[in-house]
Write a protein that holds these residues in place. Structure first.
Motif, PDB file in Angstrom:
ATOM      1  N   UNK A 104       0.831  -1.196   0.000  1.00  0.00           N
ATOM      2  CA  UNK A 104       0.000   0.000   0.000  1.00  0.00           C
ATOM      3  C   UNK A 104       0.869   1.251   0.000  1.00  0.00           C
ATOM      4  N   UNK A 105       1.907   1.271   0.811  1.00  0.00           N
ATOM      5  CA  UNK A 105       2.785   2.441   0.875  1.00  0.00           C
ATOM      6  C   UNK A 105       3.432   2.720  -0.475  1.00  0.00           C
ATOM      7  N   UNK A 106       3.917   1.685  -1.148  1.00  0.00           N
ATOM      8  CA  UNK A 106       4.538   1.867  -2.461  1.00  0.00           C
ATOM      9  C   UNK A 106       3.514   2.375  -3.483  1.00  0.00           C
ATOM     10  N   UNK A 107       2.354   1.765  -3.515  1.00  0.00           N
ATOM     11  CA  UNK A 107       1.336   2.169  -4.489  1.00  0.00           C
ATOM     12  C   UNK A 107       0.877   3.599  -4.232  1.00  0.00           C
ATOM     13  N   UNK A 108       0.694   3.946  -2.979  1.00  0.00           N
ATOM     14  CA  UNK A 108       0.279   5.315  -2.648  1.00  0.00           C
ATOM     15  C   UNK A 108       1.338   6.312  -3.136  1.00  0.00           C
ATOM     16  N   UNK A 109       2.589   6.071  -2.812  1.00  0.00           N
ATOM     17  CA  UNK A 109       3.666   6.980  -3.249  1.00  0.00           C
ATOM     18  C   UNK A 109       3.749   7.064  -4.769  1.00  0.00           C
ATOM     19  N   UNK A 110       3.578   5.939  -5.446  1.00  0.00           N
ATOM     20  CA  UNK A 110       3.748   5.884  -6.896  1.00  0.00           C
ATOM     21  C   UNK A 110       2.592   6.499  -7.661  1.00  0.00           C
ATOM     22  N   UNK A 111       1.380   6.415  -7.116  1.00  0.00           N
ATOM     23  CA  UNK A 111       0.194   6.796  -7.882  1.00  0.00           C
ATOM     24  C   UNK A 111      -0.473   8.095  -7.430  1.00  0.00           C
ATOM     25  N   UNK A 112      -0.205   8.546  -6.219  1.00  0.00           N
ATOM     26  CA  UNK A 112      -0.980   9.653  -5.655  1.00  0.00           C
ATOM     27  C   UNK A 112      -0.886  10.944  -6.450  1.00  0.00           C
ATOM     28  N   UNK A 113       0.232  11.204  -7.116  1.00  0.00           N
ATOM     29  CA  UNK A 113       0.383  12.468  -7.834  1.00  0.00           C
ATOM     30  C   UNK A 113       0.028  12.382  -9.314  1.00  0.00           C
ATOM     31  N   UNK A 114      -0.357  11.205  -9.784  1.00  0.00           N
ATOM     32  CA  UNK A 114      -0.738  11.068 -11.184  1.00  0.00           C
ATOM     33  C   UNK A 114      -2.142  11.625 -11.402  1.00  0.00           C
ATOM     34  N   UNK A 115      -2.384  12.143 -12.596  1.00  0.00           N
ATOM     35  CA  UNK A 115      -3.718  12.671 -12.921  1.00  0.00           C
ATOM     36  C   UNK A 115      -4.748  11.542 -12.894  1.00  0.00           C
ATOM     37  N   UNK A 116      -4.385  10.381 -13.447  1.00  0.00           N
ATOM     38  CA  UNK A 116      -5.300   9.233 -13.477  1.00  0.00           C
ATOM     39  C   UNK A 116      -4.510   7.974 -13.797  1.00  0.00           C
ATOM     40  N   UNK A 117      -5.115   6.845 -13.487  1.00  0.00           N
ATOM     41  CA  UNK A 117      -4.595   5.541 -13.911  1.00  0.00           C
ATOM     42  C   UNK A 117      -5.770   4.700 -14.378  1.00  0.00           C
ATOM     43  N   UNK A 118      -5.461   3.723 -15.220  1.00  0.00           N
ATOM     44  CA  UNK A 118      -6.480   2.771 -15.646  1.00  0.00           C
ATOM     45  C   UNK A 118      -5.790   1.420 -15.817  1.00  0.00           C
ATOM     46  N   UNK A 119      -6.113   0.503 -14.929  1.00  0.00           N
ATOM     47  CA  UNK A 119      -5.553  -0.852 -14.964  1.00  0.00           C
ATOM     48  C   UNK A 119      -6.593  -1.785 -15.577  1.00  0.00           C
ATOM     49  N   UNK A 120      -6.248  -2.374 -16.705  1.00  0.00           N
ATOM     50  CA  UNK A 120      -7.140  -3.286 -17.424  1.00  0.00           C
ATOM     51  C   UNK A 120      -6.576  -4.695 -17.316  1.00  0.00           C
ATOM     52  N   UNK A 121      -7.446  -5.668 -17.078  1.00  0.00           N
ATOM     53  CA  UNK A 121      -7.034  -7.060 -16.935  1.00  0.00           C
ATOM     54  C   UNK A 121      -7.886  -7.955 -17.823  1.00  0.00           C
ATOM     55  N   UNK A 122      -7.330  -9.092 -18.199  1.00  0.00           N
ATOM     56  CA  UNK A 122      -8.087 -10.063 -18.972  1.00  0.00           C
ATOM     57  C   UNK A 122      -7.369 -11.397 -19.027  1.00  0.00           C
ATOM     58  N   UNK A 123      -7.993 -12.342 -19.716  1.00  0.00           N
ATOM     59  CA  UNK A 123      -7.453 -13.703 -19.873  1.00  0.00           C
ATOM     60  C   UNK A 123      -7.165 -14.340 -18.515  1.00  0.00           C
ATOM     61  N   UNK A 124      -8.168 -14.331 -17.645  1.00  0.00           N
ATOM     62  CA  UNK A 124      -8.033 -14.912 -16.306  1.00  0.00           C
ATOM     63  C   UNK A 124      -7.918 -16.430 -16.387  1.00  0.00           C
ATOM     64  N   UNK A 125      -7.015 -16.964 -15.594  1.00  0.00           N
ATOM     65  CA  UNK A 125      -6.877 -18.410 -15.410  1.00  0.00           C
ATOM     66  C   UNK A 125      -6.822 -18.652 -13.899  1.00  0.00           C
ATOM     67  N   UNK A 126      -7.674 -19.567 -13.406  1.00  0.00           N
ATOM     68  CA  UNK A 126      -7.732 -19.854 -11.975  1.00  0.00           C
ATOM     69  C   UNK A 126      -7.768 -21.364 -11.787  1.00  0.00           C
ATOM     70  N   UNK A 127      -6.890 -21.860 -10.930  1.00  0.00           N
ATOM     71  CA  UNK A 127      -6.848 -23.276 -10.572  1.00  0.00           C
ATOM     72  C   UNK A 127      -6.972 -23.387  -9.049  1.00  0.00           C
ATOM     73  N   UNK A 128      -8.110 -23.921  -8.586  1.00  0.00           N
ATOM     74  CA  UNK A 128      -8.377 -24.054  -7.157  1.00  0.00           C
ATOM     75  C   UNK A 128      -7.973 -25.452  -6.702  1.00  0.00           C
TER      76      UNK A 128
END
Length: 157
Positions: free
Chosen positions: A76-100
């Motif tokens: 959390x500390x790293x992400x806060x420092x890295x992202x807090x001053x940016x105008x915006x971010x958009x994280x897109x994900x896909x092609x999920x694979x899950x093995x339970x």
């Protein structure tokens, strides 16, 4: 209960229950993966921390020399420092694979992380393309990320 003609149980209900639990687990794990990136984009640091197991870790490999983060708080500390001053971010994900496998699971997805800020060294947009590989554990509070690995495919702006 499903019965055969001779009145005996066919066992299909156990398969159906098992399959239903597996589908529920997969859905919950994908939801946690999406909560992680939603938390990044909305700067909801409590939500981000809640996606991780109490002893969870993240390994961002060679991305900006970050390396291994040994606790949810460090993440959390790293992400806060890295992202807090940016105008915006958009994280897109896909092609999920899950093995339970019982109370543990492995999951992965591809990602494109867009970072927007005027005056960045490479332009106004910095993009990371990569793959998350996660180890999950079932807790009393649901599925949580035990370890998140980021494999960077490319990055640039």
């Amino acid at each position: 209960m499903i019965e055969a003609e001779d009145g005996q149980s066919t066992g299909e209900e156990a398969v159906d229950d098992s399959r239903a639990q597996e589908l529920s687990d997969v859905r919950e794990i994908i939801d946690v993966m999406n909560q992680y990136t939603t938390a990044l984009d909305t700067r909801n640091w409590e939500m981000l921390e809640a996606t991780m197991a109490p002893d969870g870790q993240a390994d961002f490999g060679n991305l900006a020399g970050v390396g291994v983060l040994d606790s949810p708080k460090a993440l959390v500390d790293l992400c806060r420092r890295s992202l807090q001053d940016l105008r915006a971010t958009q994280h897109l994900q896909g092609n999920y694979m899950v093995m339970v496998d019982g109370d543990t699971a492995q999951a992965s997805c591809y990602l494109q992380a867009n970072h927007f800020q005027e005056g960045l060294p490479g332009g106004d947009t910095f993009v990371v393309w990569g793959k998350y590989r996660d180890d999950f554990v079932r807790t009393e509070n649901g599925w949580k990320i035990k370890k998140r690995y980021l494999e960077t495919i490319s990055a640039g702006g």
